[in-house]
Design an enzyme around this catalytic site. Sequence first.
Site, PDB file in Angstrom:
ATOM      1  N   HIS A 198     -96.299 -77.366 -35.446  1.00 61.47           N
ATOM      2  CA  HIS A 198     -97.177 -77.664 -36.571  1.00 61.47           C
ATOM      3  C   HIS A 198     -98.655 -77.541 -36.222  1.00 61.47           C
ATOM      4  O   HIS A 198     -99.506 -77.782 -37.070  1.00 61.47           O
ATOM      5  CB  HIS A 198     -96.889 -79.075 -37.110  1.00 61.47           C
ATOM      6  CG  HIS A 198     -95.613 -79.183 -37.891  1.00 61.47           C
ATOM      7  ND1 HIS A 198     -94.402 -78.745 -37.394  1.00 61.47           N
ATOM      8  CD2 HIS A 198     -95.340 -79.657 -39.138  1.00 61.47           C
ATOM      9  CE1 HIS A 198     -93.457 -78.959 -38.296  1.00 61.47           C
ATOM     10  NE2 HIS A 198     -93.998 -79.504 -39.360  1.00 61.47           N
ATOM     11  N   ARG A 218    -109.892 -82.966 -45.134  1.00 64.47           N
ATOM     12  CA  ARG A 218    -108.912 -82.766 -46.223  1.00 64.47           C
ATOM     13  C   ARG A 218    -109.182 -83.760 -47.358  1.00 64.47           C
ATOM     14  O   ARG A 218    -109.007 -83.442 -48.530  1.00 64.47           O
ATOM     15  CB  ARG A 218    -107.475 -82.891 -45.707  1.00 64.47           C
ATOM     16  CG  ARG A 218    -107.127 -84.261 -45.160  1.00 64.47           C
ATOM     17  CD  ARG A 218    -105.705 -84.263 -44.581  1.00 64.47           C
ATOM     18  NE  ARG A 218    -105.460 -85.494 -43.857  1.00 64.47           N
ATOM     19  CZ  ARG A 218    -104.409 -86.297 -44.057  1.00 64.47           C
ATOM     20  NH1 ARG A 218    -103.504 -86.003 -44.969  1.00 64.47           N
ATOM     21  NH2 ARG A 218    -104.255 -87.380 -43.334  1.00 64.47           N
ATOM     22  N   ARG A 253    -106.893 -83.205 -40.371  1.00 64.82           N
ATOM     23  CA  ARG A 253    -106.089 -84.369 -40.759  1.00 64.82           C
ATOM     24  C   ARG A 253    -106.881 -85.645 -40.455  1.00 64.82           C
ATOM     25  O   ARG A 253    -106.836 -86.599 -41.205  1.00 64.82           O
ATOM     26  CB  ARG A 253    -104.792 -84.382 -39.950  1.00 64.82           C
ATOM     27  CG  ARG A 253    -103.964 -85.629 -40.225  1.00 64.82           C
ATOM     28  CD  ARG A 253    -102.858 -85.817 -39.183  1.00 64.82           C
ATOM     29  NE  ARG A 253    -101.992 -86.921 -39.569  1.00 64.82           N
ATOM     30  CZ  ARG A 253    -101.182 -87.556 -38.739  1.00 64.82           C
ATOM     31  NH1 ARG A 253    -101.106 -87.182 -37.475  1.00 64.82           N
ATOM     32  NH2 ARG A 253    -100.430 -88.558 -39.159  1.00 64.82           N
ATOM     33  N   PRO A 266     -95.462 -53.764 -50.160  1.00 67.45           N
ATOM     34  CA  PRO A 266     -94.746 -54.743 -49.343  1.00 67.45           C
ATOM     35  C   PRO A 266     -93.728 -55.432 -50.257  1.00 67.45           C
ATOM     36  O   PRO A 266     -94.109 -56.080 -51.252  1.00 67.45           O
ATOM     37  CB  PRO A 266     -95.860 -55.694 -48.891  1.00 67.45           C
ATOM     38  CG  PRO A 266     -97.127 -54.872 -48.980  1.00 67.45           C
ATOM     39  CD  PRO A 266     -96.903 -54.005 -50.194  1.00 67.45           C
ATOM     40  N   HIS A 318    -104.622 -79.998 -41.656  1.00 63.24           N
ATOM     41  CA  HIS A 318    -103.952 -80.218 -40.361  1.00 63.24           C
ATOM     42  C   HIS A 318    -104.195 -78.989 -39.488  1.00 63.24           C
ATOM     43  O   HIS A 318    -103.282 -78.311 -39.058  1.00 63.24           O
ATOM     44  CB  HIS A 318    -102.464 -80.495 -40.570  1.00 63.24           C
ATOM     45  CG  HIS A 318    -102.194 -81.736 -41.376  1.00 63.24           C
ATOM     46  ND1 HIS A 318    -102.662 -81.907 -42.665  1.00 63.24           N
ATOM     47  CD2 HIS A 318    -101.525 -82.881 -41.080  1.00 63.24           C
ATOM     48  CE1 HIS A 318    -102.296 -83.093 -43.128  1.00 63.24           C
ATOM     49  NE2 HIS A 318    -101.612 -83.710 -42.184  1.00 63.24           N
ATOM     50  N   GLU A 353     -94.358 -71.442 -49.155  1.00 64.85           N
ATOM     51  CA  GLU A 353     -95.733 -71.041 -48.883  1.00 64.85           C
ATOM     52  C   GLU A 353     -95.995 -69.597 -49.303  1.00 64.85           C
ATOM     53  O   GLU A 353     -97.057 -69.274 -49.833  1.00 64.85           O
ATOM     54  CB  GLU A 353     -96.053 -71.215 -47.382  1.00 64.85           C
ATOM     55  CG  GLU A 353     -95.921 -72.645 -46.861  1.00 64.85           C
ATOM     56  CD  GLU A 353     -94.486 -73.057 -46.578  1.00 64.85           C
ATOM     57  OE1 GLU A 353     -93.583 -72.192 -46.625  1.00 64.85           O
ATOM     58  OE2 GLU A 353     -94.250 -74.258 -46.325  1.00 64.85           O
ATOM     59  N   PHE A 403     -98.742 -73.008 -41.288  1.00 67.37           N
ATOM     60  CA  PHE A 403     -97.812 -72.256 -42.130  1.00 67.37           C
ATOM     61  C   PHE A 403     -98.482 -71.104 -42.868  1.00 67.37           C
ATOM     62  O   PHE A 403     -97.878 -70.488 -43.745  1.00 67.37           O
ATOM     63  CB  PHE A 403     -97.029 -73.200 -43.030  1.00 67.37           C
ATOM     64  CG  PHE A 403     -96.263 -74.211 -42.218  1.00 67.37           C
ATOM     65  CD1 PHE A 403     -95.641 -73.821 -41.046  1.00 67.37           C
ATOM     66  CD2 PHE A 403     -96.209 -75.536 -42.574  1.00 67.37           C
ATOM     67  CE1 PHE A 403     -94.966 -74.737 -40.255  1.00 67.37           C
ATOM     68  CE2 PHE A 403     -95.530 -76.466 -41.789  1.00 67.37           C
ATOM     69  CZ  PHE A 403     -94.905 -76.069 -40.635  1.00 67.37           C
ATOM     70  N   HIS A 453     -83.773 -41.722 -51.947  1.00 63.87           N
ATOM     71  CA  HIS A 453     -84.808 -42.764 -51.911  1.00 63.87           C
ATOM     72  C   HIS A 453     -86.153 -42.187 -51.484  1.00 63.87           C
ATOM     73  O   HIS A 453     -87.201 -42.688 -51.874  1.00 63.87           O
ATOM     74  CB  HIS A 453     -84.383 -43.854 -50.920  1.00 63.87           C
ATOM     75  CG  HIS A 453     -85.359 -44.965 -50.787  1.00 63.87           C
ATOM     76  ND1 HIS A 453     -85.288 -46.109 -51.539  1.00 63.87           N
ATOM     77  CD2 HIS A 453     -86.452 -45.106 -50.008  1.00 63.87           C
ATOM     78  CE1 HIS A 453     -86.287 -46.911 -51.219  1.00 63.87           C
ATOM     79  NE2 HIS A 453     -87.006 -46.332 -50.290  1.00 63.87           N
ATOM     80  N   HIS A 481     -91.788 -41.221 -52.631  1.00 67.73           N
ATOM     81  CA  HIS A 481     -90.458 -41.679 -52.998  1.00 67.73           C
ATOM     82  C   HIS A 481     -90.118 -41.165 -54.389  1.00 67.73           C
ATOM     83  O   HIS A 481     -90.649 -41.641 -55.385  1.00 67.73           O
ATOM     84  CB  HIS A 481     -90.402 -43.205 -52.946  1.00 67.73           C
ATOM     85  CG  HIS A 481     -90.690 -43.739 -51.578  1.00 67.73           C
ATOM     86  ND1 HIS A 481     -89.708 -44.056 -50.669  1.00 67.73           N
ATOM     87  CD2 HIS A 481     -91.868 -43.970 -50.952  1.00 67.73           C
ATOM     88  CE1 HIS A 481     -90.254 -44.468 -49.544  1.00 67.73           C
ATOM     89  NE2 HIS A 481     -91.568 -44.429 -49.684  1.00 67.73           N
ATOM     90  N   ASP A 541     -83.546 -53.541 -54.866  1.00 65.37           N
ATOM     91  CA  ASP A 541     -82.774 -54.303 -53.883  1.00 65.37           C
ATOM     92  C   ASP A 541     -83.649 -54.824 -52.770  1.00 65.37           C
ATOM     93  O   ASP A 541     -83.439 -55.927 -52.263  1.00 65.37           O
ATOM     94  CB  ASP A 541     -81.679 -53.401 -53.282  1.00 65.37           C
ATOM     95  CG  ASP A 541     -80.552 -53.166 -54.266  1.00 65.37           C
ATOM     96  OD1 ASP A 541     -79.849 -54.134 -54.583  1.00 65.37           O
ATOM     97  OD2 ASP A 541     -80.392 -52.022 -54.714  1.00 65.37           O
ATOM     98  N   ILE A 556     -78.643 -48.564 -53.445  1.00 67.93           N
ATOM     99  CA  ILE A 556     -79.074 -47.714 -52.325  1.00 67.93           C
ATOM    100  C   ILE A 556     -80.318 -48.304 -51.668  1.00 67.93           C
ATOM    101  O   ILE A 556     -81.258 -48.714 -52.353  1.00 67.93           O
ATOM    102  CB  ILE A 556     -79.401 -46.286 -52.826  1.00 67.93           C
ATOM    103  CG1 ILE A 556     -78.120 -45.564 -53.265  1.00 67.93           C
ATOM    104  CG2 ILE A 556     -80.124 -45.458 -51.748  1.00 67.93           C
ATOM    105  CD1 ILE A 556     -77.134 -45.271 -52.150  1.00 67.93           C
TER     106      ILE A 556
END
Lengths: 671, 671
Positions: A476, A360, A523, A125, A464, A414, A440, A265, A35, A162, A194
Amino acid sequence: MDLAALRTAHPDHWMMASAIRALTLDAVAAANSGHSGMPMGMADVATVLFTNHLNFDPAAPHWPDRDRFILSAGHGSMLLYALLHLTGYEDFPIQQIRDFRQWGARTAGHPEYGHGRGIEVTTGPLGQGIANSVGFAIAEEIQRATWGDKIVNHHTYVMAGDGCLMEGISQEAIGLAGMQELSHLIVFFDDNDITIDGRVSIADRTDQVARFAASGWHVQAIDGHDPEAIDAAIVAAKADPRPSMIACKTHIALGHAAQDTSKGHGALTDAAQMQAAKDAYGWTAGPFDVPTEIKAQWEATATRGKAAHAAWAERFAKLSANKQAEFQRAYDLDAPKKLSATIRAFKKQASEAGKSVATRKSSENVLEVINPIMPETIGGSADLTGSNNTKTADMGTFTPDARTGRYIHYGIREHGMAAAMNGMVLHGGARPYGGTFMCFTDYARGAMRLSALMRVPVVYVMTHDSIGLGEDGPTHQPVEHLSMLRATPNTHVFRPADSVETAEAWELALTSTETPSVLALSRQNLPTVRTTHTNRNLTAQGGYVLAEAEGKRQVILIATGSEVELALAARDALQADGIGTRVVSMPCMELFMQQDEATRRKVLPAGPVRVAVEAGVRQSWDMILMGERGSAKKSAFVGMDGFGASAPAEVLYEKFGITAAKVAEAAKALL
Amino acid sequence: MDLAALRTAHPDHWMMASAIRALTLDAVAAANSGHSGMPMGMADVATVLFTNHLNFDPAAPHWPDRDRFILSAGHGSMLLYALLHLTGYEDFPIQQIRDFRQWGARTAGHPEYGHGRGIEVTTGPLGQGIANSVGFAIAEEIQRATWGDKIVNHHTYVMAGDGCLMEGISQEAIGLAGMQELSHLIVFFDDNDITIDGRVSIADRTDQVARFAASGWHVQAIDGHDPEAIDAAIVAAKADPRPSMIACKTHIALGHAAQDTSKGHGALTDAAQMQAAKDAYGWTAGPFDVPTEIKAQWEATATRGKAAHAAWAERFAKLSANKQAEFQRAYDLDAPKKLSATIRAFKKQASEAGKSVATRKSSENVLEVINPIMPETIGGSADLTGSNNTKTADMGTFTPDARTGRYIHYGIREHGMAAAMNGMVLHGGARPYGGTFMCFTDYARGAMRLSALMRVPVVYVMTHDSIGLGEDGPTHQPVEHLSMLRATPNTHVFRPADSVETAEAWELALTSTETPSVLALSRQNLPTVRTTHTNRNLTAQGGYVLAEAEGKRQVILIATGSEVELALAARDALQADGIGTRVVSMPCMELFMQQDEATRRKVLPAGPVRVAVEAGVRQSWDMILMGERGSAKKSAFVGMDGFGASAPAEVLYEKFGITAAKVAEAAKALL
């Protein structure tokens, strides 16, 4: 753009920036990929930043009090490589620029942490870098408050495009940084209008300045090619008590025929167009050649940082030897000497108490004894503190008014949490852990993969961890997540069965220097299965014999976490029928697979039938069940083959057939 | 809050809203879990919306032109269930409310699409609903432009909380909706200043109104308990040509002792406190009892919608039979009759041409013949249009000025794209597909899992599917992603080897009615391996014999995608040494595992040694290699066991040992 006017107005600056642009063109052309446009557009901002502000010392790339420079728009990697080369980082001689994007080079397509000293973080990323930077800035704030601003007092500078700002993770970062008033965080927005598909307006019309302001940031908008404006903006940003965003209006691929276009680009490799661009810059040197006087000017940009480093070293030397060692220990990711004994004492107490506790909660109990002896831990949760059990009594909350607090309310973010934790480790001196529901991990995946790729030992506290969470239902309830995480290279997935294994898992997670850990925690309450104390950390072996067969060994039951109790109950039933049954607890499959073959065979000999039980999908179990060479012919798996459901946990276990009776039945069917 | 004053001011409204609050308290208490506070806080907004605005017909939950109601804050599921019960949806009698969160009930902990008619979408993972709603609104815009506003003309109403707005995905949704001027999208922000961990300000100080305004939204801020203000705001929102956000200042758990606290977010089960809240509402009916006159008032809210439905039916009946059938076909997710013949013709042409083409390009070629005959497709990419090859010549771009365009520039927003695509399928009449790099499934995971869980046949076009992408390096090279996706229930992962398999995969993806598809496509050119035309869709079998062994069958090589050509080359080498070698192409492991045992055995008989080759991790291959019962004793895998690197693709294949020679070598070592 009138390049000649720019050049005339600031001739030294111009030629220094042109060096970045020329090296970028040369390297991308040689690689025939990459690039070009971003480095060419942001060269002016980078030049002013390095010349007038950034405190760095190429001879000491890991100097703890250096300013950090984070290229969130990682595809513009040649900007970073050019800067590291020009300023004299040993790891980036001109040959590295010539070898851009080639096998074995430090100059990978996107900046890769660990490939060369001077690369602060892996980016590419999009949105990760800006979210990492929040962690860098939090670590700096905590350490500045803890050690004083004579020892820690630096800025985190970020370049984001951007793409970074369209990615959702950026909002998580912006919101958290704004609330936390991270005054040492300064973001340059490469406002070139761009993206790959065209002008930004085909997908977004967000007023980014207004958006940052809405979250409490100090904001400025400037001409990104005007050195004086850039300098003034940085001065203002440093002076403001809020995090600062400087929108820099730039021209992508400045001076090239592809300027201000999507083509700009990408990789600009046309020889005539390259020459025309260099001519426009007034750049007469050959490919990969930087005239001596320009190289000298670039090397001189380190003068300020070298002096600052020397002054810092003097101040640091005045600390007591103990304090110096403690400071260094955290930066070296060395665990404190007391950790091992603390864990052993915890295990002894837990195995003797023999209580039924959710892992937990066990995790919280472990943290209660660890956090006081490991001041480098930084805890937090994505708004599930009471459910993830991540906050301990000694931990103050980190807020703008309480900078020595080590507990972060990350909010419902998260992905941002995971990326911030990566940033904290990379900053140095910090060992972050953060919690959310296991399901999650889906939201945090983008950053969790980067923990593994960058080899930073972040700890993910994922509670959990199965249908055992009950009524919240399938959205969940993780079922594929253990396999997903196990499929990820360089990730340790711990699923402890009780308080003792939980303590062992924490010990391994907090002594890891190159591998992130995921703690999958229940849990629901789980009985203590390790009722006999051992000093040895059995979880370190990944899998071990928890209960031996009585009589002839016909069956091996293998389980993790909340299902270990089912395996033990199934063993009781099988033994009652005269079927010799061993139970293997497998809290960390990755560590088990790293053992030598003899150890693995000792735990899982070829003869008996094998039944694995885990309230997740089977995929990651195939290797364990069938043996690496299909050594165990008869095996079965008791677990999930689809998504969960909403009902009380005990009903779900029954309905999905994950019970001791089903495990015993499966074993008998194989005999 | 002075509840008495509210009650006096709008007595009918108040008692209707109280019915929601009372049912919520009763259901959560009976389940002893759930979230009471959100429904209690947003009951007034819901009551005004349903009473004065929402066009719905409980007797026809799937009426295509109904207004959509999306509860993005899915933990407040009792709000939705109460509304569906009160307004008379057949699937939600009072027993369903009594059975809240119990096994087999339609009233799961979070709303689950498919559990009962009236639930438009599965929500609970925060931020998804608001991002889905962008897809609902895009689908409505396209269909309104296509069919005219006599046939399609409705609104999408969303309730989102602080959690939804802190999640990064919300920014992706807000940015896209603002740019696209989705005027029929109206979001109520439940501005109650409370999250699980405490007041919102412990994690965020974003001015949400300013944030939405920065992305081009129409914004209002009102008292969320004032029926007149709510009504006026909805009227204004409908009148504005922009998407609209109404910040509703509410009190979580209104009228309960836990009002305005984090405790109020959870399950409020204390009997005395519940009674006190009901007393404050003036609610005297017993648990789960709704007085007849209040129930009648609620049922009457459907009157407007029923009339609208009848009028719509009359207008729809005036369309030609062909048009009616075509409209219905898309809503039924029926593929057009021509699809099969079109695919066959494409396959014939491709197998005869025998060209070397990247499968991402093959995919574009397939789409070029499909899109003209499937007007329900909506294509797009997360700013990688030229790389994902997702845009075809006939597809106009969807913009505020071109509403019949079917190609969406989603921007750099993988998660938002995936969630929007889910919303389009759920809206009905649309078959979306969207592209990004395979590695960025990490960013989209949260929504991709929901495609699988909701059983919506979204198509994910994931190009650059291995180290074969080359120089971009490990951040962009998927290695674990194929296994991750295969571990996910109800997901078809296609990795076609050439143009023919690509066409077959598209046919399966576009005829799927309940399973999302992932197409893993190469960046690099691949030879045509299916040079003999078959009408039959061999990919439908998941795995099939591509090249049979000559002589005694000693080896079976199994491969997918870009590695099939390596398997064929290895076969040549092995056959040259007199080793009979079969090659199996395995474009979809899930479909192969769904075949009966006889079919699977025919493809993978127990005798020969097996070598699988795929440029990813081994995990998902264990079952194939070792057989379900360890039937194949000797097997090997040639692939990746860690992250990739930055270099030209052919160098990477060589350096990582993924070559025909290594495959042949592995087979010989087993013999």
